[in-house]
Scaffold this active site. Structure first.
Site, PDB file in Angstrom:
ATOM      1  N   HIS A 284       0.876  -1.171   0.000  1.00 44.32           N
ATOM      2  CA  HIS A 284       0.000   0.000   0.000  1.00 44.32           C
ATOM      3  C   HIS A 284       0.917   1.225   0.000  1.00 44.32           C
ATOM      4  O   HIS A 284       2.018   1.180   0.559  1.00 44.32           O
ATOM      5  CB  HIS A 284      -0.837  -0.043   1.283  1.00 44.32           C
ATOM      6  N   ASP A 361       3.552  -4.047   8.036  1.00 45.25           N
ATOM      7  CA  ASP A 361       2.281  -3.352   7.878  1.00 45.25           C
ATOM      8  C   ASP A 361       1.185  -4.387   8.142  1.00 45.25           C
ATOM      9  O   ASP A 361       0.923  -5.259   7.320  1.00 45.25           O
ATOM     10  CB  ASP A 361       2.191  -2.804   6.442  1.00 45.25           C
ATOM     11  N   GLN A 364      -3.973  -5.105   7.105  1.00 45.01           N
ATOM     12  CA  GLN A 364      -4.927  -6.098   6.587  1.00 45.01           C
ATOM     13  C   GLN A 364      -4.826  -7.439   7.309  1.00 45.01           C
ATOM     14  O   GLN A 364      -5.699  -8.282   7.128  1.00 45.01           O
ATOM     15  CB  GLN A 364      -4.701  -6.322   5.082  1.00 45.01           C
ATOM     16  N   LYS A 387     -10.148  -0.726  10.662  1.00 49.40           N
ATOM     17  CA  LYS A 387     -10.265  -1.958   9.866  1.00 49.40           C
ATOM     18  C   LYS A 387     -10.562  -3.151  10.769  1.00 49.40           C
ATOM     19  O   LYS A 387     -10.753  -4.261  10.300  1.00 49.40           O
ATOM     20  CB  LYS A 387      -8.980  -2.200   9.079  1.00 49.40           C
ATOM     21  N   CYS A 526      -4.750   2.303  -3.717  1.00 48.80           N
ATOM     22  CA  CYS A 526      -3.493   2.836  -3.136  1.00 48.80           C
ATOM     23  C   CYS A 526      -2.329   1.888  -3.385  1.00 48.80           C
ATOM     24  O   CYS A 526      -1.449   1.719  -2.520  1.00 48.80           O
ATOM     25  CB  CYS A 526      -3.626   3.129  -1.647  1.00 48.80           C
TER      26      CYS A 526
END
Ligand code: PLP
Length: 574
Positions: A284, A361, A364, A387, A526
């Site tokens: 991303h 990261d 997700q 999220k 993104c």
């Protein structure tokens, strides 16, 4: 009492079509009714002409657990088919069910010739449901074994619970709201932001209405209560990530800011010409641009770990790309476009060998499968509250204590200092050092509530449910003409599917899906470098949350099929 398979073979195989139907009706009378509480939407088998609900029960534990099929229908002939499935599958383990030649049984009974095509589809639907429940069980057992064998510092594994998704969905007010078209929303964009359950919304309201005050400021009653709730949320996050201590958890406004804090606060001043930052083309922008800018600023080189053609990290290239010059490896744990789940432990192993710092990261991954930062041995991990069923404006930066000690704050002001004089200032210890000014207090407390809510059901169960949905959608999409699904096969992906269909521009498609109350994301998500690598400018993305059901998939596929007719007729640009 359900008949044994041998008895069924004996009595059934030589009957003609009419007598078989009569026999099926008799068999149907034998099976016990499924209690009303199990006749829910989630337990409904799709593809059947009549209503069918099916669940499984297990006795025993682990891979020797034996299955029992419990099912019911409003059609007595289907109840007869259920009796055959029970006779065939009951008392088998998950592995035995997955190996079992059920088609052989149907052939021996001449069943396929004697039932209507609709009933055949229904029978297939029941078989697939049984197999997927067995597979879910097998996956959860393997995961528990893998985790136990990988490290002793990990938390003990919890059994994966079967969730009542209908009940969970009813906790999301926004999903009960009728749209102007008269339909309920089919929300398939949880990868962008998940919806919030009532407990989270009510927590925000409780704080605002009952004891709001600034945090770490007042020692009056509200101030003390707010501090307790705010720090309680930090402890909940620490427990959820297995972070060792709440002191390793820094609240941030979200993943993007967290990654910028690490790039600027830890990377700047440590890198120079000749050093390498390793990342991937699937990141991303939040985990790409900060490193790109850091490289430009410091003279370091931004290097990409190559991907395989199906969008996984090419592990065969790790030996070459990790070098003595690698200082930072910044990688997503799950791609927000391809759905690829990356091998974090392998990455960490290679990074350790060359002394590099690993930044993950987790935007997700944290909301969809178990995270254990200690077992994974990552240096930093970040994620966003919105999220994981929490509010916007709040996120988390986990850092190993020594990394947080080394990292410089990039925001200065109140709360983050221990001493200020006219000439100079000294910083507080982490996490306060990185929490300058008034924090998003209500949002942090509500994030704590969201995490407790997820924990109350178990993130493993969330993952299992989302994997089932992903498998089903993947299968349905694969069968469509002109369909191109991006990313790896099911064994390497989480609950995200991005695709293009020949003759349909993603933007046009999104607008038509929206008319059916089906909400998906379209565009570059993104991830412009990734789209360039894939050679497409835009894709359509479906991403699942815990509230999604088979019916959502059904509604999506129906809307897609109708949109396809409209767009193909009009010749939408591809
Ligand atoms: N990283 C990934 C993988 C994401 O999917 C996202 C958001 O979609 C982000 C980072 C950025 O998160 P936020 O906008 O909450 O900062």
């Amino acid at each position: 009492m359900v008949s044994a398979l041998s008895e069924i073979f004996e009595e059934f195989a030589d009957l003609d079509r009419e007598d078989q139907s009569r026999f099926l009706l008799e068999l149907g009378d034998e099976i016990p009714e499924l209690p009303a509480e199990h006749r829910t939407e989630v337990n409904r088998v799709h593809g059947c002409q009549s209503q069918v609900w099916l669940i499984t029960e297990t006795t025993g534990a682990g891979d020797s657990a034996k299955f029992r099929i419990l099912a019911d229908s409003d059609s007595n002939i289907v109840r007869g088919l259920i009796a055959i499935l029970q006779a065939a599958y009951n008392d088998q383990t998950a592995a035995e069910i997955l190996r079992y030649d059920i088609d052989g049984v149907f052939r021996q009974l001449h069943l396929q010739q004697h039932i209507s095509p609709q009933r055949r589809n229904g029978l297939r639907g029941m078989v697939e449901r049984i197999r997927s429940l067995a597979e879910r069980h097998a996956v959860s057992v393997t995961r528990a074994v893998d985790r136990d064998s990988q490290t002793r510092s990990e938390r003990p594994s919890q059994p994966v619970r079967t969730l009542d998704i209908g009940q969970i969905r009813s906790q999301f007010p926004v999903l009960q709201r009728s749209l102007p078209c008269g339909r309920l929303p089919v929300y398939l964009d949880s990868g962008a932001s998940a919806q919030k359950p009532r407990v989270v919304i009510e927590k925000e309201r409780e704080v605002e209405e009952q004891y709001f005050a600034n945090a770490h400021r007042g020692t009056y009653q509200f101030g003390l209560r707010i501090d307790e709730e705010f720090e309680g949320a930090r402890s909940a996050v620490a427990r959820f990530l297995n972070a060792g201590s709440a002191d390793n958890i820094v609240f941030t406004p979200g993943t993007t800011i967290g990654l910028n804090m690490i790039a600027s606060g830890w990377g700047r001043g440590r890198l120079g010409p000749g050093d390498e930052i390793l990342t991937t083309v699937m990141e991303h922008h939040a985990n790409f641009v900060p490193w790109q800018q850091l490289a430009l600023e410091t003279g370091a080189t931004l290097k990409l770990i190559p991907l395989t053609a199906d969008g996984r990290l090419d592990q065969g290239q790790f030996e070459q790309v990790f070098t003595e010059r690698t200082r930072i490896v910044a990688v997503t744990a799950m791609s927000n476009m391809l759905g690829t789940i990356t091998p974090i432990r392998e990455i960490v192993r290679h990074a350790r060998a060359v002394g590099a710092c690993v930044v993950v990261d987790g935007a997700q991954s944290v909301p969809h499968f178990a995270t254990d930062v200690i077992a994974d041995d990552v240096d930093f991990l970040v994620f966003s509250g919105h999220k994981i069923y929490g509010p916007t404006g709040i996120g988390v930066l986990y850092g190993k204590p020594e990394r947080l000690e080394e990292m410089r704050p990039i925001h200065f002001g109140g709360h983050m200092i221990s001493q200020v004089s006219v000439e100079k200032s000294q910083w507080s210890a982490a996490p306060a050092k990185f929490e300058a000014g008034t924090m998003p207090i209500v949002q942090a407390i509500a994030l704590g509530e969201a995490i407790r809510w997820v924990e109350s059901m178990g993130i493993e169960a969330f993952h299992a449910h989302e994997q089932l949905l992903t498998r089903e959608l993947y299968r349905r999409l694969q069968g469509l003409e002109g369909m191109q699904i991006f990313g790896p096969g099911l064994e390497h992906r989480g609950g995200i599917i991005s695709f293009r269909m020949a003759g349909m521009h993603p933007e046009d498609l999104a607008a038509l899906l929206d008319q059916h109350g089906v909400f998906t994301r379209h565009g570059h998500h993104c991830t412009m470098p990734l789209h360039t690598w894939l050679g497409v400018s835009a894709t359509t993305r479906v991403s699942f949350g815990i509230y999604n059901t088979q019916d959502d998939i059904e509604a999506f596929v129906n809307a897609l099929t109708q949109a396809e007719r409209v767009l193909r007729r009009r010749g939408s640009a591809s």
